[in-house]
Design an enzyme around this catalytic site. Structure first.
Site, PDB file in Angstrom:
ATOM      1  N   ALA A  94       0.819  -1.215   0.000  1.00 25.35           N
ATOM      2  CA  ALA A  94       0.000   0.000   0.000  1.00 25.35           C
ATOM      3  C   ALA A  94       0.853   1.265   0.000  1.00 25.35           C
ATOM      4  O   ALA A  94       0.671   2.135  -0.842  1.00 25.35           O
ATOM      5  CB  ALA A  94      -0.954  -0.009   1.177  1.00 25.35           C
ATOM      6  N   HIS A  95       1.760   1.377   0.949  1.00 23.27           N
ATOM      7  CA  HIS A  95       2.659   2.527   0.985  1.00 23.27           C
ATOM      8  C   HIS A  95       4.062   1.977   0.991  1.00 23.27           C
ATOM      9  O   HIS A  95       4.310   0.948   1.590  1.00 23.27           O
ATOM     10  CB  HIS A  95       2.533   3.351   2.267  1.00 23.27           C
ATOM     11  CG  HIS A  95       1.155   3.743   2.615  1.00 23.27           C
ATOM     12  ND1 HIS A  95       0.629   3.546   3.866  1.00 23.27           N
ATOM     13  CD2 HIS A  95       0.186   4.310   1.875  1.00 23.27           C
ATOM     14  CE1 HIS A  95      -0.605   3.992   3.879  1.00 23.27           C
ATOM     15  NE2 HIS A  95      -0.906   4.461   2.691  1.00 23.27           N
ATOM     16  N   ASN A  96       4.973   2.693   0.401  1.00 21.32           N
ATOM     17  CA  ASN A  96       6.363   2.252   0.426  1.00 21.32           C
ATOM     18  C   ASN A  96       7.250   3.492   0.503  1.00 21.32           C
ATOM     19  O   ASN A  96       7.093   4.412  -0.297  1.00 21.32           O
ATOM     20  CB  ASN A  96       6.666   1.435  -0.842  1.00 21.32           C
ATOM     21  CG  ASN A  96       8.018   0.731  -0.767  1.00 21.32           C
ATOM     22  OD1 ASN A  96       8.721   0.837   0.240  1.00 21.32           O
ATOM     23  ND2 ASN A  96       8.373   0.028  -1.826  1.00 21.32           N
ATOM     24  N   PHE A 107       7.435  -0.581   4.058  1.00 21.94           N
ATOM     25  CA  PHE A 107       6.144  -0.547   3.368  1.00 21.94           C
ATOM     26  C   PHE A 107       5.072  -1.221   4.217  1.00 21.94           C
ATOM     27  O   PHE A 107       5.355  -1.924   5.185  1.00 21.94           O
ATOM     28  CB  PHE A 107       6.247  -1.194   1.983  1.00 21.94           C
ATOM     29  CG  PHE A 107       6.847  -2.578   1.978  1.00 21.94           C
ATOM     30  CD1 PHE A 107       6.056  -3.693   2.165  1.00 21.94           C
ATOM     31  CD2 PHE A 107       8.225  -2.743   1.788  1.00 21.94           C
ATOM     32  CE1 PHE A 107       6.613  -4.964   2.161  1.00 21.94           C
ATOM     33  CE2 PHE A 107       8.791  -4.016   1.799  1.00 21.94           C
ATOM     34  CZ  PHE A 107       7.981  -5.127   1.984  1.00 21.94           C
TER      35      PHE A 107
END
Lengths: 149, 162
Positions: A94-96, A107
Site C-alpha cells: 500500500a505505501h512504500n 512498506f
C-alpha cells in the site's frame, strides 16, 4: 487562501471529537460567535483550498476487515531500483518509503486476511532474495495528534 | 468486530467526509434510505465499538506548515510499555503510536511513534521530549526520516457485498 483567525479557531475546535447528533455545527458556531452558515462556508472554502481534506468519521481500517502489516527490508544500494519495481508490483503493497537506515525500505502490506500477509511476505522474499522483516501492530496507543492552526 | 451490510454502506457513504450542510446526517440518511435517527444510532454504535475513532475535521498538515516528519523508534522495557505507550501517543505532535515486536538482533525497538513538525530541527526537539518522558525505561532509540515516497495508495474500503 490564507486562513484568518476565525478559520484557525474552527480548525482547532473541529479537531476535537464532535458528537454524532442531528445538527453538529450549531453549538460550535455559537461558541465561536458566528452563524452556522458562515461556519459551513468557511469549511467549504478551506476544503477547496485543500487546507482540510474532509470533515467526517475517521474509520479504523482494520475494523472494516482486512489485515495490515508494516514490513522492512535491507536492500543493497546497487539493487535498490530493481527491488522497488518488484516490491511495488505487488498490489498488496500500500505505501512504500525509502528511509535513512540500514533497513532502507519500509512498506505496509494490506490484505484480506492475516494468512495472506504471510503468503505475500514470503513471495516478496522469494522474488527479491532478501529478508522481509514483519512488524505487525501489537497494540495501538491513543492518538492525541493535533495540528495547531 | 463485525459490521453488517448497512454499516458497510454507511462507511462507503461517509469515508470521504460528511456533506458540509446544517444537517449532514439527514442528508446521508436520505441517500441510504435510512432515517436520520437510525443512521445516527448506527454511527454512535460504531463509535462505541471503536470502528469510528471520532468524527472531526481532517486538516492537511502539509498545508498548515507541518512539513517535516520522522518515524521515531524506541526500545522500551516490556514491563513499562503499557504505562508509557499511551503517554507518548497522547502527545499532540505524535500521529501514530504503536507497540510492535522487536526483530533481534537487527531491530531492538518495540515502540514506534511518528513525529511531525515544521522543520527537521523541530522534529528533533520533539524527539528529545519523548526521550525525557521515557527516561530510564528506554534503553536505545533511533529516528528514520523518509528520503523518498516509493509508492502511495490510499487505503479505501473495497466495495464488496455483505
Amino acid at each position: 487562501m490564507t486562513p484568518d483567525d476565525t478559520d484557525r479557531a474552527i480548525l482547532n475546535r473541529l479537531q476535537d471529537r464532535i458528537p454524532i447528533a442531528p445538527a453538529p455545527f450549531d453549538a460550535i458556531a455559537t461558541e465561536l460567535g458566528i452563524a452556522t452558515e458562515n461556519l459551513l462556508e468557511r469549511l467549504e472554502r478551506m476544503k477547496e483550498a485543500r487546507i482540510i481534506t474532509r470533515f467526517g468519521p475517521f474509520y479504523d481500517a482494520a475494523a472494516m476487515g482486512g489485515a495490515f502489516c508494516l514490513c522492512a527490508m535491507e536492500v543493497p544500494e546497487d539493487q535498490f531500483e530493481t527491488v522497488v519495481t518488484k516490491v511495488n508490483s505487488f498490489a498488496e503493497v500500500a505505501h512504500n518509503y525509502e528511509r535513512s537506515h540500514r533497513l532502507n525500505m519500509w512498506f505496509v502490506l494490506a490484505t484480506e486476511t492475516e494468512e495472506d500477509i504471510e503468503t505475500v511476505a514470503m513471495s516478496l522474499e522469494r522474488e527479491t532474495g532478501l529478508r522481509v522483516l514483519r512488524f505487525p501492530k501489537l497494540r495501538e496507543f491513543f492518538i492525541g495528534f493535533r495540528v495547531a492552526a | 468486530m463485525s459490521i453488517d451490510s448497512t454499516d458497510r454502506a454507511i462507511i462507503a457513504a461517509t469515508q470521504a467526509g460528511l456533506p458540509l450542510v446544517p444537517h449532514p446526517y439527514a442528508s446521508v440518511a436520505a441517500d441510504l434510505g435510512l432515517s436520520e435517527a437510525a443512521l445516527i444510532e448506527r454511527m454512535q454504535d460504531m463509535q462505541e465499538r471503536r470502528i469510528i475513532r471520532r468524527v472531526a475535521v481532517a486538516p492537511n498538515h502539509y498545508a498548515l506548515g507541518m512539513t517535516a516528519n520522522g518515524m521515531s523508534v524506541w526500545d522500551v522495557e516490556d514491563a513499562r510499555i503499557a504505562d508509557l505507550g499511551p503517554q507518548v501517543g497522547a502527545l499532540e505532535f505524535v500521529s501514530h503510536c504503536y507497540e510492535r515486536p522487536r526483530s533481534l538482533p537487527d531491530w531492538p525497538y518495540n515502540l514506534f511513534a511518528m513525529i511531525h513538525g515544521a522543520s527537521r530541527d523541530e522534529v528533533e526537539e520533539k524527539r528529545a521530549a519523548i526521550a525525557a518522558l521515557l527516561g530510564q525505561a528506554c534503553r536505545n532509540s533511533d529516528i528514520l526520516y523518509s528520503s523518498r515516497i516509493l509508492k502511495k495508495t490510499g487505503l479505501r474500503l473495497r466495495s464488496k457485498e455483505g
